[in-house]
Design a protein around this motif. Structure first.
Motif, short mmCIF file in Angstrom:
data_model
loop_
_atom_site.label_atom_id
_atom_site.label_comp_id
_atom_site.label_asym_id
_atom_site.label_seq_id
_atom_site.Cartn_x
_atom_site.Cartn_y
_atom_site.Cartn_z
N LEU A 150 122.42 65.81 156.62
CA LEU A 150 121.55 66.63 157.13
C LEU A 150 120.70 65.81 158.24
CD1 LEU A 150 120.54 69.67 156.91
CD2 LEU A 150 118.45 68.69 155.80
N PRO A 151 121.40 65.64 159.38
CA PRO A 151 120.78 64.42 160.41
C PRO A 151 119.55 65.36 161.03
CG PRO A 151 122.89 65.60 161.09
CD PRO A 151 122.93 65.85 159.58
N ASP A 152 119.72 66.74 161.15
CA ASP A 152 118.54 67.54 161.56
C ASP A 152 118.25 68.42 160.70
OD1 ASP A 152 117.91 70.26 163.19
OD2 ASP A 152 117.21 68.58 164.55
N ILE A 153 117.02 69.05 160.68
CA ILE A 153 116.60 69.93 159.93
C ILE A 153 116.97 71.18 159.61
CG2 ILE A 153 114.59 71.00 161.00
CD1 ILE A 153 114.25 69.72 157.51
N THR A 154 117.66 71.69 160.53
CA THR A 154 118.20 72.90 160.55
C THR A 154 119.65 72.78 160.30
OG1 THR A 154 118.75 73.08 162.80
CG2 THR A 154 116.43 73.90 161.91
N LYS A 155 120.41 71.74 160.58
CA LYS A 155 121.86 71.81 160.67
C LYS A 155 122.55 70.53 159.81
CE LYS A 155 125.50 72.81 163.98
NZ LYS A 155 125.92 72.84 165.20
N MET A 156 123.69 71.08 158.93
CA MET A 156 124.24 69.92 158.03
C MET A 156 125.33 69.39 158.71
SD MET A 156 124.92 72.46 154.57
CE MET A 156 123.66 73.37 153.76
N ASN A 157 125.48 68.31 158.53
CA ASN A 157 126.88 67.65 158.70
C ASN A 157 127.48 67.06 157.56
OD1 ASN A 157 128.71 65.93 160.28
ND2 ASN A 157 127.44 64.27 160.44
N ILE A 158 128.30 67.89 156.87
CA ILE A 158 128.84 67.49 155.70
C ILE A 158 130.05 66.79 155.70
CG2 ILE A 158 127.47 69.18 154.34
CD1 ILE A 158 129.77 70.78 154.06
N GLU A 159 131.04 67.04 156.55
CA GLU A 159 132.18 66.65 156.76
C GLU A 159 132.41 64.97 156.34
OE1 GLU A 159 136.46 67.33 157.09
OE2 GLU A 159 134.62 68.47 156.61
N PRO A 160 131.61 64.18 156.95
CA PRO A 160 131.90 62.66 156.68
C PRO A 160 131.75 62.51 155.13
CG PRO A 160 130.58 62.90 158.74
CD PRO A 160 130.77 64.35 158.12
N ALA A 161 130.83 62.94 154.48
CA ALA A 161 130.63 62.67 152.97
C ALA A 161 131.56 63.43 152.24
CB ALA A 161 129.24 63.63 152.54
N ARG A 162 132.27 64.69 152.79
CA ARG A 162 133.48 65.33 151.96
C ARG A 162 134.50 64.42 151.89
NH1 ARG A 162 137.99 67.72 152.57
NH2 ARG A 162 137.85 67.25 154.87
N LEU A 163 134.77 63.96 153.31
CA LEU A 163 135.83 63.07 153.30
C LEU A 163 135.84 61.60 152.56
CD1 LEU A 163 136.60 63.12 157.37
CD2 LEU A 163 138.08 64.19 155.26
N ALA A 164 134.71 61.14 152.47
CA ALA A 164 134.42 60.23 151.49
C ALA A 164 134.46 60.52 150.05
CB ALA A 164 133.00 59.48 151.66
N ILE A 165 134.07 61.63 149.59
CA ILE A 165 134.35 61.99 148.31
C ILE A 165 135.65 62.26 147.88
CG2 ILE A 165 133.97 63.75 146.59
CD1 ILE A 165 131.24 64.49 147.99
N SER A 166 136.50 62.95 148.91
CA SER A 166 137.91 63.09 148.45
C SER A 166 138.71 61.64 148.66
CB SER A 166 138.64 63.70 149.98
OG SER A 166 137.89 65.02 149.97
N ARG A 167 138.40 60.72 149.40
CA ARG A 167 138.95 59.38 149.32
C ARG A 167 138.71 58.61 148.01
NH1 ARG A 167 137.15 57.72 153.55
NH2 ARG A 167 135.42 56.39 152.77
N ILE A 168 137.62 58.76 147.55
CA ILE A 168 137.10 58.05 146.36
C ILE A 168 137.77 58.66 145.23
CG2 ILE A 168 135.42 57.54 144.65
CD1 ILE A 168 133.42 57.03 146.95
N PHE A 169 138.03 59.91 145.10
CA PHE A 169 138.82 60.75 144.26
C PHE A 169 140.16 60.24 144.02
CE2 PHE A 169 141.41 64.46 142.95
CZ PHE A 169 141.11 64.71 142.09
N ILE A 170 140.78 60.08 145.26
CA ILE A 170 142.21 59.53 145.05
C ILE A 170 142.43 58.27 144.61
CG2 ILE A 170 144.15 59.26 146.31
CD1 ILE A 170 143.42 62.19 145.77
N GLU A 171 141.57 57.51 145.25
CA GLU A 171 141.48 55.80 144.89
C GLU A 171 141.15 55.55 143.72
OE1 GLU A 171 139.52 54.46 148.27
OE2 GLU A 171 140.97 54.60 149.68
#
Length: 467
Positions: free
Chosen positions: A187-208
Motif C-alpha cells: 500500500l504505497p499510497d493510502i488509497t491504492k494497493m500495489n499487491i502484485e510484487p508481494a503476490r509474486l514473492a509468495i508464489s515463488r516461495i510456495f514453489i521453492e
C-alpha cells in the motif's frame, strides 16, 4: 499422437484431477480423477487419474508431460500483518489471497506477546509483513518488527511495508526467520494497493520452499511439476479469459465462483469500459484482479457456520419444502462431521441445494462492494462506492463441487443473484456458465507455458459449448 500432450494436474484436498490437453491446439482430449492419496504419497492418486485418462484415448502415459497446481495438504497458509485493518492489513491480505493462499490470520495495530503467540500456534507457511505507506508511518512498523524479533520462526517472511524502512526491518528480523524477502509496499499510497510484487514473492516461495516442505510426496514428479497453488491457477485463468491474448480478444470483465466443502471462493477480473457507471470511491482502491475466500461458507466442513450466518433464510426455505427445522439441523451437523457424505436421497439433495444458494449469495455479496447515497450540502445527493463494482459484469462462471456436478449449477447462481441487496454492487444480469470439466484450473496451469493454448481450451470447453 501427432502433437505433444500435457497432463494438467490439480492435486486437490479430496480429488486429484487430470486433464490431457493437446498443446498445439489447446484441445481437451480426456479427463481422469482419483482420490488424493495424502496419507501415502500424492503421486499414487495422480497415477490412477492419469491411467484413467490415458486409457480413454489409448495414449502411452510415458509420452505425457505433467504440469500441476496443488491445494493438497491444506494448501498455502499465510499470516498477514499490517498497521490499520482497513488499509495496510487489507492490502496484505489481498496480496496473499491473489497468490492462491488461505489467509488464516490477519493482525493489525500493535503486536504483543499474545498476538505473536497466535502466529506461533498457527504455524503458517509464510508470514507477510506490511505497515505504513511509502514515506509514512515508521515508529509503529519498527516496533512491530522488534517485537517479532524476540521470537524464532522456522518459516519465510516477506517484507512489504513502507519502503523507506524495509531494509532496516530486514536487519531487525535476520535471526528470526528462515528466509527474508523484501518486496514493494503493498500500500504505497493510502488509497491504492500495489499487491502484485508481494503476490509474486509468495508464489515463488510456495514453489521453492513450501511445496516440498509439506512432505506430500517423495517423487520428483511432484516437486518438478507443481508450479502454482490451485486457487491462483483459477484466478490466472479468469484474468486470461477476461483480457485475451495477442491473437484472441478477451471477453471483458469475468468472475468465477467456486463452492467447496470448506470454503467458497470468488475470483474476478475487471476491464474498465467507457459505458461503466462511475461512482466516487471511498476507502482503498482494489486492483482489477481480485480473489476472495469465505472460510465460513462451505457445503461440508463449514456447513454449520454457513447455516448459522444465514439461518433465517435457510430455515424458511427448508420449511417451504416440507423439511422440519430439527431434520435440517441434524442434516447440517452430519455434513460437518462426515465431510465425505454424498447426497442420494431427495431431501438431502434439496438441503445441499439450499446450502449452495446461501453460500453463493453471501460470498458474492462479500466479494463485491456497496453503493451509498450521501447528501452533500448545496450539491444534493451523490453516490459513493466502497469495494469493487460488478453490477455490469457480462460473464459469471460456476465451478467446483455442487456447481460443476449435476444440473442445479445455473439455478443456484440465478437464485443467489436474485437474493442480492439493492445497495450491493453485485452482478445484475450476467451470462451464466458452468465449468463442468474443471477447465479453469487446467487453463491457469497451461497459461504459464502457453497462453494461447490455455485461452483456446477455455474458449472451446467453456464458452463455445455453453453459449
Amino acid at each position: 499422437m501427432k502433437n505433444e500432450v500435457t497432463a494438467l494436474v490439480d492435486f486437490g484436498s479430496t480429488f486429484t484431477k487430470v486433464a490431457l490437453v493437446e498443446l498445439e491446439t489447446g484441445s481437451l482430449l480426456a479427463k481422469g480423477q482419483a482420490h488424493t492419496t495424502i496419507k501415502t504419497d500424492v503421486i499414487e492418486g495422480y497415477g490412477r487419474a492419469l491411467n484413467q485418462a490415458c486409457d480413454k484415448i489409448s495414449l502411452d502415459k510415458k509420452l505425457v508431460t505433467p504440469l500441476a497446481a496443488s491445494s493438497a495438504g491444506g494448501g498455502l497458509s499465510v499470516a498477514a500483518i499490517g498497521l490499520v485493518d482497513d488499509y495496510t492489513a487489507t492490502a496484505a491480505r489481498q496480496a496473499a489471497l491473489n497468490a492462491g493462499a488461505k489467509v488464516d490470520l490477519v493482525l493489525s495495530g500493535r503486536l504483543n506477546q499474545t498476538s505473536i503467540g497466535v502466529i506461533t500456534k498457527l504455524t503458517p507457511d509464510i508470514l507477510l509483513f506490511s505497515g505504513g505507506t511509502d514515506g509514512g508511518q515508521t515508529h509503529q512498523v519498527l516496533s512491530n518488527a522488534r517485537k517479532l524479533a524476540e521470537f524464532r520462526f522456522d518459516i519465510p517472511i516477506i517484507i512489504a511495508c513502507n519502503s523507506e524502512i524495509s531494509e532496516q526491518i530486514s536487519e531487525i528480523l535476520t535471526e528470526s526467520f528462515s528466509d527474508i524477502v523484501i518486496t514493494a509496499n503493498v500500500l504505497p499510497d493510502i488509497t491504492k494497493m500495489n499487491i502484485e510484487p508481494a503476490r509474486l514473492a509468495i508464489s515463488r516461495i510456495f514453489i521453492e520452499k513450501v511445496i516440498m516442505g509439506k512432505g506430500l510426496s517423495q517423487s520428483n514428479v511432484f516437486s518438478q511439476s507443481v508450479i502454482l497453488p490451485t486457487p491462483q491457477a483459477v484466478l490466472i485463468a479468469v484474468e486470461l479469459l477476461s483480457k485475451g491474448t495477442e491473437l484472441s480478444e478477451g471477453f471483458g470483465s469475468v468472475a468465477a465462483i467456486d463452492i467447496g466443502g470448506a470454503t467458497t471462493d470468488v475470483h474476478s477480473s475487471i476491464i474498465e469500459t467507457d459505458n461503466l457507471t462511475k461512482m466516487n470511491i471511498r476507502g482503498v482502491i482494489y486492483p482489477p484482479l481480485k480473489r476472495s475466500v469465505q472460510g465460513d461458507l462451505g457445503m461440508r466442513w463449514s456447513s454449520k457456520s454457513a447455516f448459522e450466518v444465514d439461518q433465517d433464510w435457510i430455515v424458511e426455505t427448508a420449511l417451504r419444502h416440507k423439511i422440519a427445522r430439527d431434520e435440517l439441523v441434524k442434516a447440517i451437523n452430519h455434513r460437518q462431521i462426515n465431510p465425505s457424505f454424498l447426497s442420494t436421497k431427495i431431501v438431502d439433495k434439496k438441503i445441499d441445494e439450499i446450502l449452495a444458494i446461501s453460500c453463493a449469495t453471501l460470498s458474492i455479496e462479500r466479494h463485491c462492494g456497496k453503493a451509498h447515497a450521501v447528501y452533500i450540502p448545496n450539491q444534493g445527493i451523490d453516490m459513493f462506492q466502497e469495494g469493487i463494482n460488478l453490477r455490469e459484469l457480462p460473464l459469471l462462471i460456476g465451478t467446483g463441487g455442487v456447481l460443476s456436478h449435476g444440473e442445479i449449477g445455473n439455478m443456484v447462481m440465478e437464485a443467489a443473484l436474485e437474493r442480492q441487496l439493492k445497495e450491493a454492487l453485485t452482478p445484475v444480469s450476467p451470462q451464466l456458465i458452468i465449468d463442468r470439466d474443471y477447465v479453469l484450473a487446467a487453463a491457469g496451469i497451461l497459461s504459464i507455458s502457453d497462453k494461447q493454448a490455455a485461452f483456446n481450451l477455455m474458449r472451446h470447453n467453456l464458452l463455445e459449448m455453453n453459449l
